[in-house]
Scaffold this active site. Structure first.
Site, PDB file in Angstrom:
ATOM      1  CG  HIS A   1      -1.755  -1.259   1.190  1.00 36.52           C
ATOM      2  ND1 HIS A   1      -3.618  -0.706   1.028  1.00 36.52           N
ATOM      3  CD2 HIS A   1      -1.754  -2.125   2.010  1.00 36.52           C
ATOM      4  CE1 HIS A   1      -3.072  -2.659   0.648  1.00 36.52           C
ATOM      5  NE2 HIS A   1      -2.821  -3.419   1.596  1.00 36.52           N
TER       6      HIS A   1
ATOM      7  CG  ASP B   1      -0.414  -6.887   3.034  1.00 32.85           C
ATOM      8  OD1 ASP B   1      -0.937  -5.421   2.111  1.00 32.85           O
ATOM      9  OD2 ASP B   1      -2.031  -7.572   3.381  1.00 32.85           O
TER      10      ASP B   1
END
Length: 420
Positions: A65, A307
């Site tokens: 992200h 992640d």
């Protein structure tokens, strides 16, 4: 000529399956030679004694992200790439859940232009499957594909199976990777850790394994119906590993990954109530962790993803159940996985490097980096013995949400060559 000679370095190359001590000559961004011994003129070549160091292909992260655009206080594209480079990642693949979401060609073009001049890592973007990653309406998939997304993923479960089926049918001729996560929100409800004995002891709402496995079973049925190749993200339960194994045995066109923290930790670790252990999906029970480790090693799960999910101090410094889900990891994953899996003797160095580099690239339908004469120097130098402390001055990421904050780690990337 700008050339470097790395003498007696341990070369780990999953593409050729070699783990050897060799001299490696690098010049003008390319690997010129890999031999037992190479002679070089010190006046023309920078010579480095690399005994005890590891040279491997650059690591590839399947999904992480970015704070930018929308949440630059968490992470900017510049700090994200710097964190990736410091951790050995020469390719980063960013999920589209930014603000605004990466759901149109204009937004994608802006981000591509913002990162075009970075020399250390190739940053690539997933295009959103649905508008605003809300799971309600398809994006202009063909337009995003033409604009250069690496593939399609919302990074969130899509509960509308009719929409998912239509989307996969539409995507099939585009030939781009598609990544999906599985979770039934009606079953997970307000669960903040994996349901089981530990959640009862710790007094935290449990998220049952069936919330993942029932959604995964339905997803696999849709894949079988459409025939579209899909990557399964964030696998976190032992039962999911079995479902994926069975699906692969039936010939379904799927690949799958788990995240690095799900291999290193389990629900018992949540007893510290560290908000950085609040993850989505939650850490599995010990049996899940064991199944995930074996699933990656056996190839049922193709790759390890990071992640990386940055949050500010204020966002994360709340009660465990109220904390947003996610932790940073780009700078921590390689040393911690190396220590836990390779130095323990459980995995070979090739096995670990393969699932952090070669296989993630293949899941993205990309050519993996290799260490051989004539290849582009997309490589990293790793010192398994170098100790350092996880603290603000030693991290490139803007955020500090990690359960290893303040701890001393062993192993760090000391050089990164990339021309992505």
């Amino acid at each position: 000529m700008n050339s470097e000679l790395l003498q007696q370095v341990r070369v780990i190359d999953p593409v050729s399956g070699t783990d050897q001590i060799a001299d490696v000559l690098i010049a003008d961004g390319y690997i010129k030679a890999v031999e037992t011994q190479i002679s070089a003129n010190p006046a023309e070549t920078s010579v480095r004694d690399c005994r005890g160091l590891v040279l491997g292909p650059g690591l590839v992260d399947l999904y992480s992200h970015s704070g930018e655009p929308g949440f630059e206080e968490r992470e900017t594209l510049v700090t994200l790439v710097s964190a990736g480079a410091a951790g050995g990642f020469t390719r980063l693949t960013i999920l589209p859940d930014t603000l605004p979401a990466i759901d149109n060609a204009a937004g994608l073009a802006y981000l591509q232009q913002s990162t075009i001049h970075n020399p250390k890592s190739k940053i690539q973007f997933w295009g959103a499957l649905t508008l605003g990653v809300q799971g309600q309406q398809m994006t202009e998939l063909a337009e995003l594909a033409a604009a250069g997304v690496v593939g399609f993923a919302d990074g969130k479960p899509i509960s509308n199976l009719a929409l998912l089926r239509r989307t996969l049918e539409y995507l099939q001729p585009l030939g781009k990777p598609v990544a999906l996560s599985a979770c039934d929100r009606h079953l997970s409800t307000n669960g903040v850790m994996r349901e089981g004995a530990a959640s009862i002891r710790f007094g935290l709402p449990g998220n049952p394994a069936i919330a993942e496995t029932s959604a995964l079973a339905a997803l696999l049925e849709v894949v079988e119906s459409t025939g579209t190749k899909v990557h399964i993200m964030r696998v976190s339960t032992g039962r999911s590993v079995k479902l994926i194994q069975d699906a692969k045995a039936r010939g379904l066109p799927i690949t799958a990954s788990t995240t690095w923290m799900h291999l290193l930790l389990n629900a018992e670790d949540v007893g510290s109530y560290d908000p950085s252990l609040r993850l989505e999906p939650p850490l599995g029970n010990p049996s899940d962790q064991a199944a995930l480790i074996e699933g990656v090693r056996s190839g049922v799960l193709d790759a390890i993803a990071i992640d990386h999910t940055p949050y500010t101090y204020e966002e994360k410094t709340v009660a465990f159940a109220e904390a947003p889900a996610g932790a940073i990891g780009l700078e921590l994953a390689l040393p911690l996985l190396w220590h836990a899996l390779v130095e323990s003797g459980d995995w070979s160095s090739l096995e670990l490097w393969r699932v952090l580099s070669t296989r993630p690239a293949q899941c993205l339908q990309q050519k993996p980096a290799a260490i051989a004469a004539g290849q582009l120097a997309e490589i990293i130098l790793f010192d398994p013995q170098l100790t350092w402390t996880v603290e603000r001055q030693n991290l490139k990421s803007l955020s500090l949400n990690t359960p290893w904050l303040g701890q001393q780690l062993q192993g760090r990337v000391v050089q990164n060559w990339s021309h992505g």
